[in-house]
Motif scaffolding. Structure first.
Motif, PDB file in Angstrom:
ATOM      1  N   PHE A  17       0.837  -1.204   0.000  1.00  0.00           N
ATOM      2  CA  PHE A  17       0.000   0.000   0.000  1.00  0.00           C
ATOM      3  C   PHE A  17       0.874   1.257   0.000  1.00  0.00           C
ATOM      4  O   PHE A  17       1.648   1.509   0.923  1.00  0.00           O
ATOM      5  N   GLY A  18       0.777   2.032  -1.092  1.00  0.00           N
ATOM      6  CA  GLY A  18       1.544   3.279  -1.210  1.00  0.00           C
ATOM      7  C   GLY A  18       2.999   3.092  -1.589  1.00  0.00           C
ATOM      8  O   GLY A  18       3.730   4.072  -1.711  1.00  0.00           O
ATOM      9  N   ALA A  19       3.429   1.853  -1.784  1.00  0.00           N
ATOM     10  CA  ALA A  19       4.839   1.601  -2.079  1.00  0.00           C
ATOM     11  C   ALA A  19       5.210   2.118  -3.471  1.00  0.00           C
ATOM     12  O   ALA A  19       4.512   1.850  -4.448  1.00  0.00           O
ATOM     13  N   ASP A  20       6.304   2.841  -3.541  1.00  0.00           N
ATOM     14  CA  ASP A  20       6.779   3.389  -4.810  1.00  0.00           C
ATOM     15  C   ASP A  20       8.001   2.574  -5.235  1.00  0.00           C
ATOM     16  O   ASP A  20       9.134   2.912  -4.902  1.00  0.00           O
ATOM     17  N   VAL A  21       7.734   1.469  -5.926  1.00  0.00           N
ATOM     18  CA  VAL A  21       8.815   0.543  -6.284  1.00  0.00           C
ATOM     19  C   VAL A  21       8.705   0.152  -7.758  1.00  0.00           C
ATOM     20  O   VAL A  21       7.654   0.300  -8.379  1.00  0.00           O
ATOM     21  N   ASP A  22       9.823  -0.352  -8.293  1.00  0.00           N
ATOM     22  CA  ASP A  22       9.800  -0.851  -9.662  1.00  0.00           C
ATOM     23  C   ASP A  22       9.370  -2.331  -9.648  1.00  0.00           C
ATOM     24  O   ASP A  22       9.056  -2.885  -8.587  1.00  0.00           O
ATOM     25  N   GLU A  23       9.384  -2.971 -10.830  1.00  0.00           N
ATOM     26  CA  GLU A  23       8.892  -4.353 -10.901  1.00  0.00           C
ATOM     27  C   GLU A  23       9.638  -5.316  -9.966  1.00  0.00           C
ATOM     28  O   GLU A  23       8.990  -6.064  -9.220  1.00  0.00           O
ATOM     29  N   PRO A  24      10.981  -5.316  -9.982  1.00  0.00           N
ATOM     30  CA  PRO A  24      11.665  -6.235  -9.061  1.00  0.00           C
ATOM     31  C   PRO A  24      11.323  -5.953  -7.602  1.00  0.00           C
ATOM     32  O   PRO A  24      11.148  -6.880  -6.808  1.00  0.00           O
ATOM     33  N   GLY A  25      11.203  -4.674  -7.284  1.00  0.00           N
ATOM     34  CA  GLY A  25      10.857  -4.313  -5.905  1.00  0.00           C
ATOM     35  C   GLY A  25       9.475  -4.815  -5.530  1.00  0.00           C
ATOM     36  O   GLY A  25       9.246  -5.281  -4.405  1.00  0.00           O
ATOM     37  N   MET A  26       8.536  -4.726  -6.483  1.00  0.00           N
ATOM     38  CA  MET A  26       7.179  -5.209  -6.203  1.00  0.00           C
ATOM     39  C   MET A  26       7.174  -6.720  -6.017  1.00  0.00           C
ATOM     40  O   MET A  26       6.457  -7.247  -5.154  1.00  0.00           O
ATOM     41  N   ARG A  27       7.971  -7.433  -6.832  1.00  0.00           N
ATOM     42  CA  ARG A  27       8.014  -8.903  -6.678  1.00  0.00           C
ATOM     43  C   ARG A  27       8.520  -9.286  -5.291  1.00  0.00           C
ATOM     44  O   ARG A  27       8.047 -10.245  -4.689  1.00  0.00           O
TER      45      ARG A  27
END
Ligand SMILES: NC(=O)c1ccc[n+]([C@@H]2O[C@H](COP(=O)([O-])OP(=O)(O)OC[C@H]3O[C@@H](n4cnc5c(N)ncnc54)[C@H](OP(=O)(O)O)[C@@H]3O)[C@@H](O)[C@H]2O)c1
Length: 207
Positions: A188-198
């Motif tokens: 929730f609210g995380a500002d991450v790129d694809e690897p970060g989201m994984r």
């Protein structure tokens, strides 16, 4: 041409409607009491229309739920059988004082309203303000990642297309990750790129 049906033409619904229209989607909106901002969004736009619930459900490729969670109990859930339903709702009242997201998402209770829905959870973990910027103008590599949560692989792929169209990088994971998107969850609210989201999702499958 894809059709996005939006139930609830409030802050989130209108922001997503604008982003989808900019990306070439046709948009149908159902709202109980449309406000002037909603009328001005559809007026003079051939790709946008105010409709009732049954018409929206019949003609939409994706049905976005953008009403307050509490109000969603009043929806006619029978309209959504076999349809791709995108749940963007957050249930703030269940946050309470708990520090972490509960292990079971409120998405579970949404699915229970019609087990035949092709349910996807997404778009709920950013503010409507985020959707007002034209993300497509940004470098693709810099796109923020958006979680797309479903056990229906085809439905997740369709929603991932919408997410990509409005300028985010979709990361697909199974419904057992839904609670991670809830308020106070790590996504929730995380500002991450694809690897970060994984990493946040601990995603084992990504399509
Ligand atoms: N705002 C955000 O940044 C954001 C971000 C992520 C997720 N969300 C989630 O998105 C949902 C909507 O939030 P919002 O901020 O857009 O709320 P909002 O501005 O209050 O808009 C909700 C809209 O839904 C309409 N509505 C209520 N019951 C309805 C029904 N049965 N059928 C059709 N329309 C109905 C409301 O009409 P009336 O005003 O006439 O009741 C209102 O126009 C919430 O579940 C929220 O948690 C919001």
């Amino acid at each position: 041409m894809k059709v996005l049906g939006i139930i609830g033409g409030g802050k989130l619904g209108r922001a997503i409607a604008r982003a989808a229209l900019t990306s070439g989607w046709t948009v149908l909106v159902h709202d109980l009491a449309p406000v002037p901002e909603l009328f001005s969004l559809v007026d003079g736009n051939e790709s946008a229309k105010l409709v009732d619930g049954p018409e929206l459900a019949q003609h939409s490729d994706v049905i976005l739920l953008a009403v307050p969670f509490e109000a969603s109990a009043e929806l006619d859930w029978s309209l959504f059988t076999d349809r791709i339903v995108l749940d963007a709702m957050n249930q703030w009242s269940t946050i309470g004082e708990t520090e972490h997201a509960p292990a079971i998402s409120t998405t579970t209770s949404v699915q229970a309203r019609n087990p035949q829905m092709r349910l996807v959870k997404s778009l709920n973990h950013f503010s409507y303000h985020d959707y007002r910027d034209d993300k497509r103008a940004l470098d693709v590599a810099a796109h923020r990642a958006m979680a797309v949560i479903s056990d229906d692989i085809e439905a997740a792929a369709v929603v991932a297309g919408l997410v990509r169209d409005i300028g985010y990088a979709p990361v697909i994971a199974g419904m057992d990750c839904a609670h991670l998107l809830d308020p106070k969850g790590p996504v929730f609210g995380a500002d991450v790129d694809e690897p970060g989201m994984r990493v946040l999702l601990g995603a084992t499958r990504n399509h």
